[in-house]
Design a protein around this motif. Structure first.
Motif, short mmCIF file in Angstrom:
data_model
loop_
_atom_site.label_atom_id
_atom_site.label_comp_id
_atom_site.label_asym_id
_atom_site.label_seq_id
_atom_site.Cartn_x
_atom_site.Cartn_y
_atom_site.Cartn_z
N VAL A 14 24.35 -13.44 13.21
CA VAL A 14 23.16 -14.09 12.70
C VAL A 14 21.96 -13.58 13.67
N GLY A 15 21.11 -13.56 12.39
CA GLY A 15 19.71 -12.67 12.92
C GLY A 15 19.06 -11.96 11.72
N PRO A 16 18.06 -11.34 12.11
CA PRO A 16 17.41 -10.57 11.15
C PRO A 16 18.25 -9.38 10.72
N LEU A 271 13.74 -11.26 -0.74
CA LEU A 271 12.53 -10.74 0.39
C LEU A 271 12.53 -9.44 0.46
N GLY A 272 13.43 -8.48 0.38
CA GLY A 272 13.49 -7.16 0.57
C GLY A 272 13.14 -6.68 1.76
N ASP A 273 12.37 -5.07 2.16
CA ASP A 273 12.28 -4.76 3.11
C ASP A 273 10.74 -4.72 3.43
N GLU A 306 8.38 5.82 -2.26
CA GLU A 306 8.11 4.69 -1.42
C GLU A 306 6.94 4.93 -0.22
N SER A 307 6.06 3.90 -0.17
CA SER A 307 4.99 4.30 0.72
C SER A 307 4.54 3.03 1.04
N GLY A 308 4.09 2.82 2.40
CA GLY A 308 3.37 1.69 2.59
C GLY A 308 1.69 1.82 2.52
#
Length: 317
Positions: A14-16, A271-273, A306-308
């Motif tokens: 249980v957890g993230p 929710l994704g990453d 991918e890129s923030g």
């Protein structure tokens, strides 16, 4: 990922980063009938719950002495309150039958002990964890007893102040607990659910996984709790909300439970990453619909791009 916020419940984590652990709280909604308990276990298994939870009390300890002889009407006729409390408790044989049925259906079971004697009783069954009800959060003797077992402890925080919650965490130790935000009214009003407390608890206890124990009617707010980061969700379940009993009206019937678990799984998948990327499924719509490619090099788009932050190519003027 840090393991500080991960806990073990039976064979599950249980957890993230892990699936939301969903518990169907049977409590005393079985009304002391094993057939009802089995039917509720079946409903939880068919919905995809990870576990069911009961409540275990020693009636003489948990019932105020001045209430023992007060008579009340029950489905089994008029009886004293202490006799009623015994009537809705299962003995060791009853819990053996419950344990066997849960094993057959592939769901874990555990309970909320309301007194130290009940902890000793439940230890006979090797439960994966203990749940401390909101009403018991201030019972230091009980908290020490469940901590001494070495099992994971799920602590509900309804009807409690921040100072009381901090004290309970100190008594239990933060390294082996799951905190659950809760509002202890039955049913709880939407305006009093205060779901942002999930974030408050996450910030206050950064090494503790945070869940949600709901007593409201409807499913939307429990789903919102998942979107806010709850990694453990518990809802009371019933065969019929019109059944006799104080918790039935604030419980979820089998059909609603199936929708709840289904939608929790959809939400956690969606929710994704948090990392922006262009999916392969977007490439054809992009080719068809995007008229202007833009100032970012085409090489930065495509499968797995991918890129923030977005790198910009120099623009000639």
């Amino acid at each position: 990922m840090s393991t500080d916020r991960l806990r073990t419940l039976g064979t599950k984590t249980v957890g993230p980063g892990h699936p939301v652990y969903v518990t169907g709280e049977i409590g005393i909604n079985h009304n002391g009938e094993l057939e009802n308990a089995f039917a509720l276990i079946d409903a939880a298994a068919e919905a995809g719950c990870d576990a069911v939870k009961f409540q275990k009390r020693t009636p003489e300890v948990c019932t105020p002495r001045d209430q023992w002889d007060v008579e009340r009407d029950t489905p089994w006729g008029r009886m004293t309150y202490i006799d009623y409390r015994h009537r809705v408790e299962f003995d060791e044989d009853g819990y053996r039958a419950i344990a066997e049925h849960c094993a057959e259906r592939g769901v874990d079971w555990f309970a909320s002990p309301w007194d130290v004697e009940s902890v000793a009783f439940l230890e006979k069954f090797g439960v994966p964890c203990y749940k401390v009800a909101s009403a018991s959060l201030t019972d230091d003797e009980l908290l020490r007893a469940v901590r001494a077992t070495g099992r994971t402890v799920v602590l509900s925080t309804g009807m409690s102040t921040p100072k009381q919650i901090r004290h309970a965490v100190e008594v239990l130790g933060s390294e082996n607990i799951v905190l659950c935000h809760a509002t202890s009214t039955y049913p709880a009003k939407a305006a009093e659910l205060n779901l942002r407390m999930i974030h408050t608890l996450q910030n206050e206890f950064p090494n503790v996984p945070v869940g949600y124990s709901g007593h409201e009617t409807g499913l939307q707010t429990s789903l919102a709790a998942v979107a806010l980061g709850a990694c453990f969700v518990e809802r009371h379940i019933t065969l019929d909300r019109a059944m006799w009993g104080s918790d039935q009206a604030a419980s979820v019937e089998p059909g609603g439970l199936q929708r709840l678990v289904r939608d929790i799984r959809t939400i956690e998948e969606s929710l994704g990453d948090g990392v922006k990327k262009v999916y392969e499924s977007e490439l054809k719509p992009m080719q068809k619909l995007r008229r202007v490619k833009g100032v970012v090099a085409e090489a930065e788009t495509g499968t797995g791009a991918e890129s923030g932050s977005v790198r910009r190519e120099p623009v000639s003027v």
